[in-house]
Scaffold this motif. Structure first.
Motif, PDB file in Angstrom:
ATOM      1  N   VAL A  12       0.849  -1.198   0.000  1.00 42.84           N
ATOM      2  CA  VAL A  12       0.000   0.000   0.000  1.00 42.84           C
ATOM      3  C   VAL A  12       0.883   1.246   0.000  1.00 42.84           C
ATOM      4  O   VAL A  12       1.052   1.907   1.016  1.00 42.84           O
ATOM      5  CB  VAL A  12      -0.946  -0.002   1.229  1.00 42.84           C
ATOM      6  N   GLY A  16      -1.942   5.661  -0.295  1.00 39.98           N
ATOM      7  CA  GLY A  16      -2.478   4.813   0.762  1.00 39.98           C
ATOM      8  C   GLY A  16      -1.653   5.011   2.027  1.00 39.98           C
ATOM      9  O   GLY A  16      -0.518   5.483   1.969  1.00 39.98           O
ATOM     10  N   VAL A  47      -4.999   0.311   7.998  1.00 36.61           N
ATOM     11  CA  VAL A  47      -4.640   0.602   6.612  1.00 36.61           C
ATOM     12  C   VAL A  47      -5.759   1.420   5.977  1.00 36.61           C
ATOM     13  O   VAL A  47      -6.934   1.087   6.098  1.00 36.61           O
ATOM     14  CB  VAL A  47      -4.430  -0.697   5.810  1.00 36.61           C
ATOM     15  N   PRO A  49      -6.545   2.297   2.403  1.00 36.21           N
ATOM     16  CA  PRO A  49      -6.226   2.154   0.978  1.00 36.21           C
ATOM     17  C   PRO A  49      -6.795   3.315   0.180  1.00 36.21           C
ATOM     18  O   PRO A  49      -7.838   3.874   0.517  1.00 36.21           O
ATOM     19  CB  PRO A  49      -6.909   0.834   0.598  1.00 36.21           C
ATOM     20  N   GLN A  54      -5.324  -1.304  -4.084  1.00 35.37           N
ATOM     21  CA  GLN A  54      -4.677  -1.328  -2.774  1.00 35.37           C
ATOM     22  C   GLN A  54      -5.512  -2.140  -1.778  1.00 35.37           C
ATOM     23  O   GLN A  54      -4.954  -2.884  -0.967  1.00 35.37           O
ATOM     24  CB  GLN A  54      -4.441   0.085  -2.249  1.00 35.37           C
ATOM     25  N   VAL A  58      -4.186  -5.394   0.306  1.00 32.86           N
ATOM     26  CA  VAL A  58      -4.285  -5.549   1.763  1.00 32.86           C
ATOM     27  C   VAL A  58      -4.901  -6.900   2.094  1.00 32.86           C
ATOM     28  O   VAL A  58      -4.408  -7.635   2.961  1.00 32.86           O
ATOM     29  CB  VAL A  58      -5.117  -4.412   2.394  1.00 32.86           C
TER      30      VAL A  58
END
Length: 144
Positions: A12, A16, A47, A49, A54, A58
């Motif tokens: 990422v 991201g 995370v 994204p 992305q 993940v």
């Protein structure tokens, strides 16, 4: 840094964002609506994204690393299920776009991003002639 955090970070890239436990900003990113559950729900990483690719990266990384995944959509959740203890929390709060589009079969409709909250929707629909049936609290996520 934990091996899975390095792997997530490579999956990422900016724009991201990957924030891992112990890093600056993690505590504020991992804050729950119900702070009584804070310690028992801390994920390894949060995370954010920036694209579908992305998001897919993940999920693939989490699966390969055998990490649990949870999704936070921008609103609050009193049970704390938006965080996955020791796992990966995917935060969709950046995906709040709302568009009114023409649907030839039924007329205009609203497309709502997975990170939108009801306040976003009500504001976007104001004056459009469209209405949404949803939560009364403007900070609750549309996606649940």
């Amino acid at each position: 840094m934990h091996h899975s955090c390095r792997t997530l970070r490579s999956a990422v890239p900016p724009p991201g964002v990957v924030t891992c436990i112990g890093e600056p900003g993690f505590a504020s990113e991992a804050t729950l609506f119900n702070r009584n559950l804070q310690d028992e729900r801390a994920p390894l990483a949060i995370v954010k994204p920036s694209s579908l690719s992305q998001l897919q990266a993940v999920l693939e990384t989490a699966r390969a690393s055998k990490l649990r995944v949870s999704v936070r959509n921008g609103g609050h959740n009193p049970s704390g299920r938006a965080l996955s203890k020791g796992g990966v929390t995917i935060d969709l709060g950046r995906h709040r776009a709302i568009r009114i589009v023409r649907n030839d079969a039924s007329g205009p409709v609203a497309e709502v991003g997975a990170g939108a909250v009801w306040g976003d929707v009500y504001e976007a629909l104001g004056g459009s002639g469209l209405y949404a049936v949803g939560g009364g609290c403007p900070m609750v996520g549309v996606a649940g």
